[in-house]
Design an enzyme around this catalytic site. Sequence first.
Site, short mmCIF file in Angstrom:
data_model
loop_
_atom_site.label_atom_id
_atom_site.label_comp_id
_atom_site.label_asym_id
_atom_site.label_seq_id
_atom_site.Cartn_x
_atom_site.Cartn_y
_atom_site.Cartn_z
N CYS A 1 62.80 35.78 27.06
CA CYS A 1 62.09 34.95 26.08
C CYS A 1 62.84 33.63 25.90
CB CYS A 1 61.99 35.70 24.75
SG CYS A 1 61.24 34.73 23.43
N CYS B 1 64.38 33.47 22.15
CA CYS B 1 65.50 34.26 21.61
C CYS B 1 66.38 34.90 22.68
CB CYS B 1 64.98 35.33 20.66
SG CYS B 1 64.08 36.67 21.47
N CYS C 1 56.89 38.50 21.95
CA CYS C 1 58.26 39.00 22.02
C CYS C 1 58.51 39.91 20.82
CB CYS C 1 59.24 37.83 22.03
SG CYS C 1 60.98 38.34 21.97
N CYS D 1 61.46 38.16 18.45
CA CYS D 1 61.26 36.95 17.63
C CYS D 1 59.81 36.65 17.31
CB CYS D 1 61.91 35.74 18.30
SG CYS D 1 61.07 35.12 19.78
N CYS E 1 49.88 38.67 31.88
CA CYS E 1 49.68 37.28 32.28
C CYS E 1 50.43 36.42 31.26
CB CYS E 1 48.18 36.98 32.27
SG CYS E 1 47.75 35.38 32.95
#
Length: 151
Positions: free
Chosen positions: A69, A72, A117, A120, A140
């Site tokens: 991510c 984070c 995510c 976060c 995707c």
Amino acid sequence: MTRTAAAPILRDEEEPDMLDETYEVTRTDAEWRAMLTPEQYAVMRQHGTERAGTCGLLLNEKRRGVFACAGCGQTLFSSGTKFESGTGWPSYGAPIPGSVGETDDTSYGMRRTEVHCARCGSHLGHVFPDGPPPTGLRYCINGVALNFEPE
């Protein structure tokens, strides 16, 4: 709204799901804006979508490693689950267990499953039931929401 070639398509609706959940990593809006590029902010915090094919390097990344991510650093996908879907976005058969959350997305008159995510809450993309075996799923994911960490 005027869109440029590289601008993400923004959702017209407010996204209450980001406000309803508590995440391990939290930041103020000002902190998110300071740490993310304008395109990352539009995609990850405002649930936008980058134009297909605009994330070049990540779309064509073939090395072994993990995709994390951009908000984070949580590891999200292993390179072993990445595949070429022909859609113009990085696609994966499965996330690393526990790394993503999913919510119903009914924007634009469609019913889709949004992926964010788990650490976060940043919007990553969507998951569809048209991927290859063994999962049959296609995660995707917007390339701007990811960082690649080679093995």
